[in-house]
Design a protein around this motif. Structure first.
Motif, PDB file in Angstrom:
ATOM      1  N   THR A 248      42.394 -10.812  66.057  1.00 19.42           N
ATOM      2  CA  THR A 248      43.797 -10.382  66.100  1.00 19.42           C
ATOM      3  C   THR A 248      44.511 -11.020  67.294  1.00 19.42           C
ATOM      4  OG1 THR A 248      43.204  -8.474  67.463  1.00 19.42           O
ATOM      5  CG2 THR A 248      43.344  -8.101  65.090  1.00 19.42           C
ATOM      6  N   PHE A 249      45.831 -11.013  67.215  1.00 19.56           N
ATOM      7  CA  PHE A 249      46.639 -11.577  68.309  1.00 19.56           C
ATOM      8  C   PHE A 249      47.732 -10.604  68.709  1.00 19.56           C
ATOM      9  CE2 PHE A 249      44.841 -15.055  65.961  1.00 19.56           C
ATOM     10  CZ  PHE A 249      44.360 -15.873  66.965  1.00 19.56           C
ATOM     11  N   ASP A 250      48.164 -10.722  69.951  1.00 15.71           N
ATOM     12  CA  ASP A 250      49.293  -9.913  70.395  1.00 15.71           C
ATOM     13  C   ASP A 250      50.580 -10.712  70.343  1.00 15.71           C
ATOM     14  OD1 ASP A 250      47.678  -7.574  71.359  1.00 15.71           O
ATOM     15  OD2 ASP A 250      46.776  -9.188  72.512  1.00 15.71           O
ATOM     16  N   SER A 251      50.444 -12.022  70.308  1.00  9.48           N
ATOM     17  CA  SER A 251      51.648 -12.853  70.289  1.00  9.48           C
ATOM     18  C   SER A 251      51.380 -14.138  69.495  1.00  9.48           C
ATOM     19  CB  SER A 251      52.051 -13.218  71.717  1.00  9.48           C
ATOM     20  OG  SER A 251      52.903 -14.344  71.714  1.00  9.48           O
ATOM     21  N   TYR A 252      52.383 -14.531  68.731  1.00 10.09           N
ATOM     22  CA  TYR A 252      52.309 -15.792  67.992  1.00 10.09           C
ATOM     23  C   TYR A 252      53.374 -16.757  68.533  1.00 10.09           C
ATOM     24  CZ  TYR A 252      49.115 -14.047  64.375  1.00 10.09           C
ATOM     25  OH  TYR A 252      48.027 -13.579  63.683  1.00 10.09           O
ATOM     26  N   ALA A 253      53.717 -16.602  69.795  1.00 11.34           N
ATOM     27  CA  ALA A 253      54.722 -17.494  70.366  1.00 11.34           C
ATOM     28  C   ALA A 253      54.138 -18.900  70.455  1.00 11.34           C
ATOM     29  CB  ALA A 253      55.142 -17.003  71.750  1.00 11.34           C
ATOM     30  N   GLY A 254      54.601 -19.776  69.595  1.00 11.04           N
ATOM     31  CA  GLY A 254      54.039 -21.124  69.545  1.00 11.04           C
ATOM     32  C   GLY A 254      54.920 -22.118  70.273  1.00 11.04           C
ATOM     33  N   GLU A 255      54.647 -23.383  70.014  1.00  8.05           N
ATOM     34  CA  GLU A 255      55.352 -24.424  70.763  1.00  8.05           C
ATOM     35  C   GLU A 255      56.868 -24.362  70.596  1.00  8.05           C
ATOM     36  OE1 GLU A 255      53.728 -28.322  70.725  1.00  8.05           O
ATOM     37  OE2 GLU A 255      51.739 -27.623  70.142  1.00  8.05           O
ATOM     38  N   SER A 256      57.342 -24.086  69.375  1.00  8.79           N
ATOM     39  CA  SER A 256      58.793 -24.118  69.155  1.00  8.79           C
ATOM     40  C   SER A 256      59.494 -22.967  69.878  1.00  8.79           C
ATOM     41  CB  SER A 256      59.120 -24.084  67.663  1.00  8.79           C
ATOM     42  OG  SER A 256      58.796 -22.817  67.137  1.00  8.79           O
ATOM     43  N   PHE A 257      58.728 -21.943  70.201  1.00  6.19           N
ATOM     44  CA  PHE A 257      59.285 -20.809  70.938  1.00  6.19           C
ATOM     45  C   PHE A 257      59.857 -21.267  72.286  1.00  6.19           C
ATOM     46  CE2 PHE A 257      58.562 -17.256  73.961  1.00  6.19           C
ATOM     47  CZ  PHE A 257      59.321 -16.286  73.342  1.00  6.19           C
ATOM     48  N   TYR A 258      59.350 -22.381  72.780  1.00  9.00           N
ATOM     49  CA  TYR A 258      59.771 -22.845  74.104  1.00  9.00           C
ATOM     50  C   TYR A 258      60.904 -23.870  74.055  1.00  9.00           C
ATOM     51  CZ  TYR A 258      55.797 -20.099  75.188  1.00  9.00           C
ATOM     52  OH  TYR A 258      54.956 -19.032  75.257  1.00  9.00           O
ATOM     53  N   ASN A 259      61.441 -24.107  72.842  1.00  9.52           N
ATOM     54  CA  ASN A 259      62.524 -25.088  72.705  1.00  9.52           C
ATOM     55  C   ASN A 259      63.655 -24.855  73.706  1.00  9.52           C
ATOM     56  OD1 ASN A 259      61.335 -26.555  70.739  1.00  9.52           O
ATOM     57  ND2 ASN A 259      62.485 -25.676  69.025  1.00  9.52           N
ATOM     58  N   ASP A 260      64.022 -23.602  73.860  1.00  4.57           N
ATOM     59  CA  ASP A 260      65.171 -23.331  74.744  1.00  4.57           C
ATOM     60  C   ASP A 260      64.725 -23.003  76.172  1.00  4.57           C
ATOM     61  OD1 ASP A 260      63.981 -20.912  74.339  1.00  4.57           O
ATOM     62  OD2 ASP A 260      65.799 -19.844  73.736  1.00  4.57           O
ATOM     63  N   LYS A 261      63.433 -23.215  76.446  1.00  3.50           N
ATOM     64  CA  LYS A 261      62.956 -22.848  77.781  1.00  3.50           C
ATOM     65  C   LYS A 261      62.513 -24.073  78.588  1.00  3.50           C
ATOM     66  CE  LYS A 261      61.605 -18.358  75.990  1.00  3.50           C
ATOM     67  NZ  LYS A 261      62.226 -18.613  74.655  1.00  3.50           N
ATOM     68  N   MET A 262      62.716 -25.252  77.987  1.00  2.00           N
ATOM     69  CA  MET A 262      62.211 -26.450  78.673  1.00  2.00           C
ATOM     70  C   MET A 262      63.237 -27.096  79.584  1.00  2.00           C
ATOM     71  SD  MET A 262      59.701 -28.095  75.900  1.00  2.00           S
ATOM     72  CE  MET A 262      60.830 -27.797  74.574  1.00  2.00           C
ATOM     73  N   ALA A 263      64.525 -26.903  79.251  1.00  2.00           N
ATOM     74  CA  ALA A 263      65.573 -27.519  80.075  1.00  2.00           C
ATOM     75  C   ALA A 263      65.412 -27.043  81.518  1.00  2.00           C
ATOM     76  CB  ALA A 263      66.946 -27.154  79.531  1.00  2.00           C
ATOM     77  N   ALA A 264      65.103 -25.767  81.673  1.00  2.00           N
ATOM     78  CA  ALA A 264      64.942 -25.206  83.020  1.00  2.00           C
ATOM     79  C   ALA A 264      63.780 -25.883  83.746  1.00  2.00           C
ATOM     80  CB  ALA A 264      64.714 -23.701  82.932  1.00  2.00           C
ATOM     81  N   VAL A 265      62.720 -26.174  83.000  1.00  2.00           N
ATOM     82  CA  VAL A 265      61.558 -26.848  83.604  1.00  2.00           C
ATOM     83  C   VAL A 265      61.973 -28.235  84.083  1.00  2.00           C
ATOM     84  CG1 VAL A 265      59.290 -27.835  83.131  1.00  2.00           C
ATOM     85  CG2 VAL A 265      59.886 -25.584  82.194  1.00  2.00           C
ATOM     86  N   VAL A 266      62.680 -28.956  83.206  1.00  2.00           N
ATOM     87  CA  VAL A 266      63.096 -30.311  83.552  1.00  2.00           C
ATOM     88  C   VAL A 266      64.016 -30.282  84.775  1.00  2.00           C
ATOM     89  CG1 VAL A 266      64.327 -32.355  82.727  1.00  2.00           C
ATOM     90  CG2 VAL A 266      62.817 -31.086  81.171  1.00  2.00           C
ATOM     91  N   ASP A 267      64.958 -29.335  84.787  1.00  2.00           N
ATOM     92  CA  ASP A 267      65.863 -29.213  85.938  1.00  2.00           C
ATOM     93  C   ASP A 267      65.091 -28.965  87.225  1.00  2.00           C
ATOM     94  OD1 ASP A 267      67.997 -29.607  84.325  1.00  2.00           O
ATOM     95  OD2 ASP A 267      68.567 -27.476  84.172  1.00  2.00           O
ATOM     96  N   GLU A 268      64.149 -28.065  87.129  1.00  2.00           N
ATOM     97  CA  GLU A 268      63.385 -27.727  88.342  1.00  2.00           C
ATOM     98  C   GLU A 268      62.584 -28.933  88.835  1.00  2.00           C
ATOM     99  OE1 GLU A 268      61.046 -24.111  88.069  1.00  2.00           O
ATOM    100  OE2 GLU A 268      59.892 -24.693  89.861  1.00  2.00           O
ATOM    101  N   LEU A 269      61.985 -29.660  87.883  1.00  2.00           N
ATOM    102  CA  LEU A 269      61.217 -30.845  88.267  1.00  2.00           C
ATOM    103  C   LEU A 269      62.113 -31.865  88.973  1.00  2.00           C
ATOM    104  CD1 LEU A 269      58.972 -31.308  85.100  1.00  2.00           C
ATOM    105  CD2 LEU A 269      58.162 -30.843  87.414  1.00  2.00           C
TER     106      LEU A 269
END
Ligand code: ARG
Length: 560
Positions: A248-269
């Motif tokens: 069983t799993f508690d979360s199925y947050a896969g790669e596409s879940f992070y589509n809107d969360k990567m810009a922040a990573v790029v900015d920080e880098l």
């Protein structure tokens, strides 16, 4: 209760964790000096004293009791004698009292562990290559929960990438809704393979695939509906297998879940001056750490696998505040994780040290298997079904009158697959053999399950154990007791080393000790006290073997 742990806790050596000390305690083959011995050499450095002196000081402080009856210091060793009877008595009543909870602990209370495992790819077949991550990850979830940790099981779905554009193109050209709904993953695989064949002749298809992938990213309704359909079908298919394997799993947050969360990573880098542009792509240079650069953005601005993993790690830390985050992924991805962890460290995330790649080896099938029939991939579902079928025919042959043959075959067959994948040290490559995993002899699941049925049948015939006082024990009896006492420590070291195979191995050891006891000692003997003692051993073995299998996600049966 484990004697080593018990001794270590009583010793309570300053600056040393009892679990670690327990790990140093040996069982000398010649028991004239003692049943257990602690070599004090490893303590010398920290305690600034000689092993001989340390042993003597520890001896002075040690208070003997009804279990540890004698302690002696001898040339840097501490030797302990135990009272086997009171040990056996305490242990058996402990197991009877705790039952399903025997072996559990509270050491993980208040701590959270995220476990990223199975992490299948949408619209791709669920093949035998996913077996290890699925069963190792699932076992680690169960083991850590048993030790009191809060565990978040995450299926980091591979649901992002141009392959979904390809699928949409292929769908439009060679399939339709009905075909996909009835043909399911096999249909998706068929058109995916066809796409690649056709694209060799007609490269324009690749451009079209990229176009559709962008449409998905831009939120285009039709493309996303198709994508969601592919995802739904894949998840429904794999869910059948997860059910069989008790996963069983508690979360199925896969790669596409992070589509809107990567810009922040790029900015920080960028902000932290970690990003450099090379051939149009944005990378983090890692040459200082002897690694190739970590790719963050392609020249067309699209993100990569690593980018999503960086975003995912940050998201998990923020959401779950984990103490550890494990990635149960094949060793082929060693470099990927080293890079991702390093980039997070360079970003100043002090918790990057808590990210752990739990790597494992490959599973392949013996030659002559059905791999040819199925094309290149060996579907996990087919492996499980075939094992269950084979288990059914073994049962049909050995015990045709068995009541619930279907259920038994399922428990034995799926158990054999799981146990087979967890039998070796996880980093080893393994060759899966139907005959081997289903053998009733050797280190196999059927052997352990069979031992459980033996315990059930002994107790059914002779009754539940009643009160007894522990008699003089023969070696076979005491060996079982010793094994039973080890269980809690085995679970802890399995958790510490992320190695469920410690538990498979242990269950075989316990089953073997029980078999010797079963042969050497008549359990349903005439002497009432001895009979009750032996029944108590039998009942404890049953409890502990069931607990062990449960931690691995394996079912047991009462008869087979
Ligand atoms: N889907 C990937 C694969 O099949 C595994 C993902 C592992 N998890 C992760 N966070 N990268 O290779």
């Amino acid at each position: 209760m484990d004697c080593r742990q018990y001794i270590a806790e009583k010793l309570a050596i300053d600056g040393f964790d009892a679990g670690a000390v327990a790990g140093y305690i040996e069982t000398p083959p010649d028991t004239t000096l003692g049943d257990y011995a602690l070599p004090c050499f490893f303590l010398a450095k920290v305690l600034h004293n000689s092993p001989v002196k340390i042993a003597e000081t520890l001896k002075e402080k040690f208070v003997t009791d009804e279990i540890i009856t004698e302690v002696n210091a001898e040339r840097g060793y501490l030797n302990f004698k135990i009272d086997r009877k009171s040990f056996a008595n305490n242990l058996l009543s402990d197991i009877a009292k705790k039952g399903k909870l025997y072996g559990s602990d509270t050491i993980g209370n208040g701590k959270t562990v995220c476990i990223d495992y199975s992490s299948i790819n949408i619209a791709k077949p669920f093949h035998i290559g996913h077996l290890s991550t699925t069963v190792i990850g699932s076992a680690l979830c169960k083991i850590l929960r048993f030790l009191g940790y809060r565990v978040v099981g995450i299926n980091h779905l591979g649901d992002y990438g141009t392959q979904f554009g390809k699928l949409i193109v292929a769908y439009k050209l060679w399939s339709d809704r009905e075909k996909v709904i009835s043909g399911r993953l096999k249909e998706l695989t068929r058109i995916y393979v066809k796409f690649h064949e056709e694209a060799k002749l007609n490269p324009a298809l690749e451009d079209e695939a990229r176009h559709y992938f962008h449409l998905i990213e831009q939120g285009d309704k039709e493309s996303n509906e198709l994508f969601d359909l592919f995802k739904k079908i894949t998840l429904e298919e794999v869910d059948k297998i997860y059910k069989l394997l008790n996963v069983t799993f508690d979360s199925y947050a896969g790669e596409s879940f992070y589509n809107d969360k990567m810009a922040a990573v790029v900015d920080e880098l960028k902000e932290k001056n970690l990003l450099t542009v090379s051939d149009g792509a944005s990378i983090v240079n890692l040459s200082e750490y002897d690694m190739p650069p970590c790719l963050i953005l392609k020249s067309d601005g699209s993100s990569l696998y690593a980018t999503r993993d960086i975003a995912a790690a940050i998201y998990r830390k923020n959401t779950y505040d984990f103490d550890k985050c494990l990635y149960v992924v094949a060793y082929q991805q060693n470099l990927h994780f080293k890079q991702v962890f390093k980039v997070l460290e360079l970003m100043g995330r002090s918790w990057a040290k808590d990210l752990i790649h739990v790597a494992y080896g490959m599973v392949s099938l013996e030659s002559g298997s059905m791999s040819t029939r199925e094309g290149k991939v060996v579907l996990l579902e087919d492996v499980i079904n075939k094992t269950v079928e084979k288990a059914y025919s073994v049962i049909e042959e050995k015990n045709p009158d068995l009541r619930d043959k279907d259920r038994t075959a399922r428990a034995v067959g799926t158990g054999a697959v799981i146990f087979g994948a967890l039998s070796n040290n996880k980093i080893k490559d393994i060759v899966f053999s139907y005959d081997r995993v289903l053998s009733f002899e050797g280190e196999t699941c059927p052997y352990v399950q069979y031992t459980i049925t033996r315990c059930f049948s002994v107790i059914k015939k002779a009754g539940e154990p009643k009160v007894f006082s522990v008699p003089e024990m023969c070696d076979a009896e005491y060996d079982v007791i010793k094994e039973l006492g080890r269980f809690p420590e085995v679970i802890k070291s399995a958790a510490e080393k992320y190695e469920p195979s410690f538990i498979t191995r242990y269950s075989v050891d316990l089953a073997q000790a029980f078999s010797r006891f079963y042969i050497d000692c008549k359990i349903a003997c005439d002497d009432e006290n001895t009979r009750n003692f032996r029944l108590a051993i039998t009942s404890a073995v049953k409890t502990v073997l069931i607990n062990a299998l449960t931690l691995l996600g394996i079912d047991y049966v009462e008869e087979m």
